[in-house]
Design a protein around this motif. Structure first.
Motif, PDB file in Angstrom:
ATOM      1  N   SER A 130      36.843  41.860  48.649  1.00  0.00           N
ATOM      2  CA  SER A 130      36.117  40.529  48.680  1.00  0.00           C
ATOM      3  C   SER A 130      35.781  39.896  47.166  1.00  0.00           C
TER       4      SER A 130
ATOM      5  N   GLU B 116      43.873  42.659  54.432  1.00  0.00           N
ATOM      6  CA  GLU B 116      42.541  42.648  53.830  1.00  0.00           C
ATOM      7  C   GLU B 116      42.226  43.751  52.849  1.00  0.00           C
TER       8      GLU B 116
ATOM      9  N   ARG C 135      39.916  33.623  58.708  1.00  0.00           N
ATOM     10  CA  ARG C 135      40.791  35.022  59.275  1.00  0.00           C
ATOM     11  C   ARG C 135      41.805  34.587  60.364  1.00  0.00           C
TER      12      ARG C 135
ATOM     13  N   ASP D 162      34.732  34.975  49.380  1.00  0.00           N
ATOM     14  CA  ASP D 162      36.230  34.880  49.942  1.00  0.00           C
ATOM     15  C   ASP D 162      36.810  36.528  50.095  1.00  0.00           C
ATOM     16  N   VAL D 163      37.515  36.416  51.277  1.00  0.00           N
ATOM     17  CA  VAL D 163      38.351  37.790  51.506  1.00  0.00           C
ATOM     18  C   VAL D 163      39.735  37.704  50.507  1.00  0.00           C
TER      19      VAL D 163
ATOM     20  N   LYS E 140      36.347  33.363  54.560  1.00  0.00           N
ATOM     21  CA  LYS E 140      36.118  34.155  55.912  1.00  0.00           C
ATOM     22  C   LYS E 140      36.513  33.494  57.223  1.00  0.00           C
TER      23      LYS E 140
END
Ligand code: ADP
Ligand code: MG
Length: 316
Positions: free
Chosen positions: A290, A287, A271, A161-162, A268
């Protein structure tokens, strides 16, 4: 009961300063019995779950007693609301347990003004509380709703995951320094005295974020709460953390807390949706790193050097 607050009876004090705050929103928020009875009665909307949180603000710890009473009131409600935003909830009401050293009509009417401001901004009525004599202490309980089963929690972060953060970091703690030094700028007002809670963004994250938390005690410390709850690790690039200054901040400066921004994780594939929300709400969403398979928060400098996180704000 107003235990020991003399010169005005309890009923008059509540009547004068608290009973009307946000009364225009009682019907739309489903408050069937408001202030004045033994307890508030709320009819909950169908298909929603209640989200409830409480926070105490103490003079000298959570705010400076030298602050204007209207800002003390606004900030105390705002910081309590931040936890609802972290869950993706929409706020509906608040209660207030207030401890006062003495009866000071000027201070109380300023305090009332701050309550009115935040109540009007978010359309949330004050629906109950308690008033006692003691050192200045402000306990605010907040309630709201979220679509059943959709509340954001600290638990759902997945490897890959971001990690995102709203707004910018470090501004509130610098505003607090300015406040202590007696040279508060106009911008500092929103940053520390009257933090704006990110309800617009968080309510749009319900099907997008995998986990979320509000930043109260410091970005790295609060991210660590997500990692522990989700049983994952995180890697953060220091230079990606958005700050209010053009130069980057140190880890300690970033981790001082009071930001009341939303830190969240998301797959992701989301986004583009997140970029759209940032644009629609005109709020930066950056962002910053991660999620990985570790069990702690690792921070890297721009040249790839591993840095150790400071511990953030410690309550004890
Ligand atoms: P009780 O003794 O039944 O607990 P109180 O006399 O303390 O009731 O309060 C009377 C009413 O005023 C209640 O509805 C209570 O929720 C409300 N109230 C008291 N203090 C406050 C406050 N600081 N803010 C908002 N409502 C308050
Ligand atoms: Mg009672």
């Amino acid at each position: 009961m107003v235990k020991g607050v003399k010169t005005l009876n309890e009923h008059q004090l509540i009547q004068e300063y608290f009973s009307e705050i946000g009364s225009a929103f009682l019907v739309e928020q489903g408050i069937r019995v408001p202030i004045g009875d033994d307890a508030a009665v709320i009819s909950s909307p169908k298909g929603k779950e209640s989200v409830i949180s409480v926070d105490t603000s103490i003079g000298g710890v959570h705010f400076l007693e030298s602050m204007h009473a209207s800002d003390i009131a606004y900030r105390s409600v705002s910081v309590a609301l931040s936890d609802l935003a972290a869950c993706g909830a929409t706020p509906a009401w608040f209660t207030l347990a207030l401890s006062l050293k003495k009866y000071d009509p000027k201070w109380l009417s300023d305090f009332k003004k701050g309550l009115e401001d935040i109540s009007a901004e978010l359309k949330i009525p004050l629906i109950g509380g308690d008033t006692t004599k003691g050192n200045l202490s402000i306990t605010v309980q907040v309630g709201g709703y979220v679509e059943a089963g959709k509340a954001l929690t600290r638990e759902g972060a997945r490897i890959g995951d971001v990690i995102y953060v709203t707004g910018c970091i470090g501004a509130a703690s610098s505003a607090l320094d300015n406040l202590r030094g007696g040279n508060l700028t106009r911008l500092d007002k929103n940053r520390y005295l009257r933090p704006k809670i990110r309800f617009e963004v968080s309510s749009k994250l319900l099907d997008i974020a995998s986990s979320a938390i509000d930043i109260s005690d410091g970005l790295f410390q609060d991210l660590d709460h997500i990692c522990k709850a989700s049983k994952v690790g995180a890697v953060i690039c220091l230079e990606k953390i958005p700050t209010f200054l053009s130069n980057s901040l140190t880890i300690d400066e970033i981790n001082r807390g009071d930001d009341y921004e939303i830190l969240f994780t998301s797959d992701k594939s989301k986004r583009e949706k997140i970029k759209r929300i940032a644009k629609e709400e005109n709020i930066p969403i950056c962002e910053i790193g991660s999620i990985n398979e570790g069990d702690e928060v690792d921070i890297f400098s721009p040249d790839g050097v591993f840095l150790k996180a400071s511990s953030g704000y410690q309550h004890f």
